[in-house]
Motif scaffolding. Structure first.
Motif: not given
Length: 217
Positions: A132, A134-136, A140-141, A158, A177, A194, A196-197, A209
């Motif tokens: 998985s 994702i950017w936050k 917050e996503k 994203q 992503s 920003y 990335c996870e 991260r």
């Protein structure tokens, strides 16, 4: 001659370890077992491990360690007493996990002009099973583009894409992503951190991260 144990099963697979469980043969008490022999092989070698602890139970287990990530292994079990060794069970095959790894070329501070257009920052995660990514922003996503109900040009969003099909598992082991910072012009309010996870939930509950700090001028 001891009876053949039950076919092993594999659980708790990680990148460098796995747990083997098998059912003892019906005569595991009468035959006075001294050990189980765990045969482990991959395309490069075969090794035999003598298991002497916990052999008096109906469902013995053994924790395999120091395995190589993203490698296919075959496991079989035999029972041995002072007189003889049984035949080995049928082999069971498993694939160790891979990663996760995080690739983010732009890290640290990034200074941009207000109204600068088409700013994108890709972040790639690699793992088996599929990671998985994702950017936050400030924890917050960030929205996925497909979840936006309006034209995306005026949003920070994203897009995730799968790639690198793995011939061992037949699944994608790479996800990228890409962060889009308002393609029609970044705003001052978009400054911040920003992150990335990248997460492989089968390997760990804690994601990798990396953070980019956006400053607008």
């Amino acid at each position: 001659l001891p009876d053949v144990p039950g076919k092993p099963s594999i659980s708790n697979i990680k990148s460098q370890s796995a747990v083997i469980t098998w059912e003892a043969a019906d005569d595991y008490l009468e035959s006075r077992l001294e050990r189980y022999v765990v045969r482990v092989s991959n395309e490069n070698y075969t090794m035999k491990i003598n298991v002497t602890s916990g052999i008096e139970v109906k469902n013995p287990t053994y924790h395999l360690r120091n395995l190589t990530e993203h490698t296919s292994y075959k496991v079989s079990i035999a029972a041995e007493n002072v007189i003889a060794i049984s035949s080995f069970t049928a082999e069971v095959t498993f694939l160790t996990f891979y990663g996760p790894y995080l690739i983010l070329k732009e890290q640290g501070l990034k200074i941009v002009e207000v109204n600068e257009k088409n700013i994108t920052i890709p972040c790639t995660g690699r793992s088996y099973p599929t990671p998985s990514v994702i950017w936050k922003k400030d924890g917050e996503k960030i929205h996925l583009r497909e979840n936006l109900t309006e034209a995306s040009n005026n949003f920070v969003y994203q897009i995730s894409t799968l790639s690198r099909l793995d011939n061992k598992s037949n699944v994608s082991i790479e996800v990228t992503s890409t962060l889009f910072l308002r393609t029609n012009g970044i705003k001052y309010e978009d400054h911040g951190n920003y992150t990335c996870e990248v997460l492989n939930v089968n390997e760990s509950s804690i994601p990798l991260r990396e953070t980019v700090e956006i400053q607008c001028k």
